[in-house]
Design an enzyme around this catalytic site. Structure first.
Site, PDB file in Angstrom:
ATOM      1  N   GLU A  59     -48.763 -36.207  68.212  1.00 56.96           N
ATOM      2  CA  GLU A  59     -49.229 -37.341  69.021  1.00 56.96           C
ATOM      3  C   GLU A  59     -50.746 -37.504  68.908  1.00 56.96           C
ATOM      4  O   GLU A  59     -51.257 -38.624  68.845  1.00 56.96           O
ATOM      5  CB  GLU A  59     -48.859 -37.129  70.494  1.00 56.96           C
ATOM      6  CG  GLU A  59     -47.371 -37.110  70.782  1.00 56.96           C
ATOM      7  CD  GLU A  59     -46.753 -35.718  70.660  1.00 56.96           C
ATOM      8  OE1 GLU A  59     -47.278 -34.889  69.891  1.00 56.96           O
ATOM      9  OE2 GLU A  59     -45.743 -35.479  71.337  1.00 56.96           O
ATOM     10  N   CYS A  90     -46.432 -32.698  74.899  1.00 58.83           N
ATOM     11  CA  CYS A  90     -46.926 -31.594  75.728  1.00 58.83           C
ATOM     12  C   CYS A  90     -47.892 -32.154  76.786  1.00 58.83           C
ATOM     13  O   CYS A  90     -48.316 -33.316  76.715  1.00 58.83           O
ATOM     14  CB  CYS A  90     -47.631 -30.547  74.858  1.00 58.83           C
ATOM     15  SG  CYS A  90     -49.265 -31.063  74.282  1.00 58.83           S
TER      16      CYS A  90
HETATM   17  N1  THU Z   1     -45.812 -30.172  68.965  1.00 63.27           N
HETATM   18  C1  THU Z   1     -46.147 -31.469  68.717  1.00 63.27           C
HETATM   19  O1  THU Z   1     -46.711 -31.793  67.666  1.00 63.27           O
HETATM   20  N2  THU Z   1     -45.833 -32.393  69.649  1.00 63.27           N
HETATM   21  C2  THU Z   1     -45.138 -32.145  70.795  1.00 63.27           C
HETATM   22  O2  THU Z   1     -44.869 -33.073  71.549  1.00 63.27           O
HETATM   23  C3  THU Z   1     -44.727 -30.780  71.119  1.00 63.27           C
HETATM   24  C4  THU Z   1     -45.166 -29.717  70.184  1.00 63.27           C
HETATM   25  C5  THU Z   1     -46.094 -29.172  67.923  1.00 63.27           C
HETATM   26  C6  THU Z   1     -47.203 -28.220  68.217  1.00 63.27           C
HETATM   27  C7  THU Z   1     -46.851 -27.052  67.300  1.00 63.27           C
HETATM   28  O3  THU Z   1     -47.370 -27.312  66.009  1.00 63.27           O
HETATM   29  C8  THU Z   1     -45.332 -27.098  67.233  1.00 63.27           C
HETATM   30  O4  THU Z   1     -44.954 -28.375  67.692  1.00 63.27           O
HETATM   31  C9  THU Z   1     -44.652 -26.029  68.055  1.00 63.27           C
HETATM   32  O5  THU Z   1     -45.128 -26.040  69.348  1.00 63.27           O
END
Ligand code: THU
Length: 136
Positions: A59, A90
């Site tokens: 995001e 997150c």
């Molecule tokens: N992650 C995202 O890119 N977006 C989200 O909404 C949740 C988590 C990524 C961060 C990390 O690289 C991986 O997912 C595992 O947490």
């Protein structure tokens, strides 16, 4: 453009972005598609780092792409993760998105690998949030 057409365009952008994710540590690839005020859709993927906390969410990448293109308001984000889970942004990304939208109307769509989906407003995911208005 109908909502269905727009959503399938966003899904295509998010899936293509996810293909480019750099996630050697978590192996959890994520793609995001952010709908800008001007109708353009900006993609982002997660980019991890050997220094783990320096990794960037999908995001956040999409927000950077939108701002770089000169757009400062967004209407929706679609996020695609791995497997059957529907993943929502997150906490940090909820706040980052909040900067560039009206939380009451901004839509967050989560789509899993099977195409199942769920949606929320950003207000539902980060109620009573702090935003630019508080500083003016
Ligand atoms: N992650 C995202 O890119 N977006 C989200 O909404 C949740 C988590 C990524 C961060 C990390 O690289 C991986 O997912 C595992 O947490």
């Amino acid at each position: 453009m109908s909502d269905d057409v727009l959503q399938s365009r966003m899904l295509a952008v998010a899936r293509a972005a996810r293909e480019m994710a750099y996630a050697p540590y978590s192996k959890y690839t994520v793609g995001a598609a952010l709908l800008g005020d001007d109708g353009r859709v900006f993609g982002g993927c997660n980019v991890e780092n050997a220094a783990y906390p320096e990794g960037v969410c999908a995001e956040a990448g999409a927000i950077s792409a939108m701002v770089l293109a000169g757009v400062r308001k967004a209407h929706a984000v679609l996020v695609v993760g791995a497997g059957e889970h529907l993943i929502t942004p997150c906490g940090g990304c909820r706040q980052k998105l909040r900067e560039f939208c009206d939380p009451q109307t901004f839509r967050v769509l989560a789509v899993n690998e099977n195409g199942q989906q769920q949606q929320w407003t950003l207000e539902q995911l980060i109620p009573s949030s702090f935003g630019p208005d508080h500083l003016s």
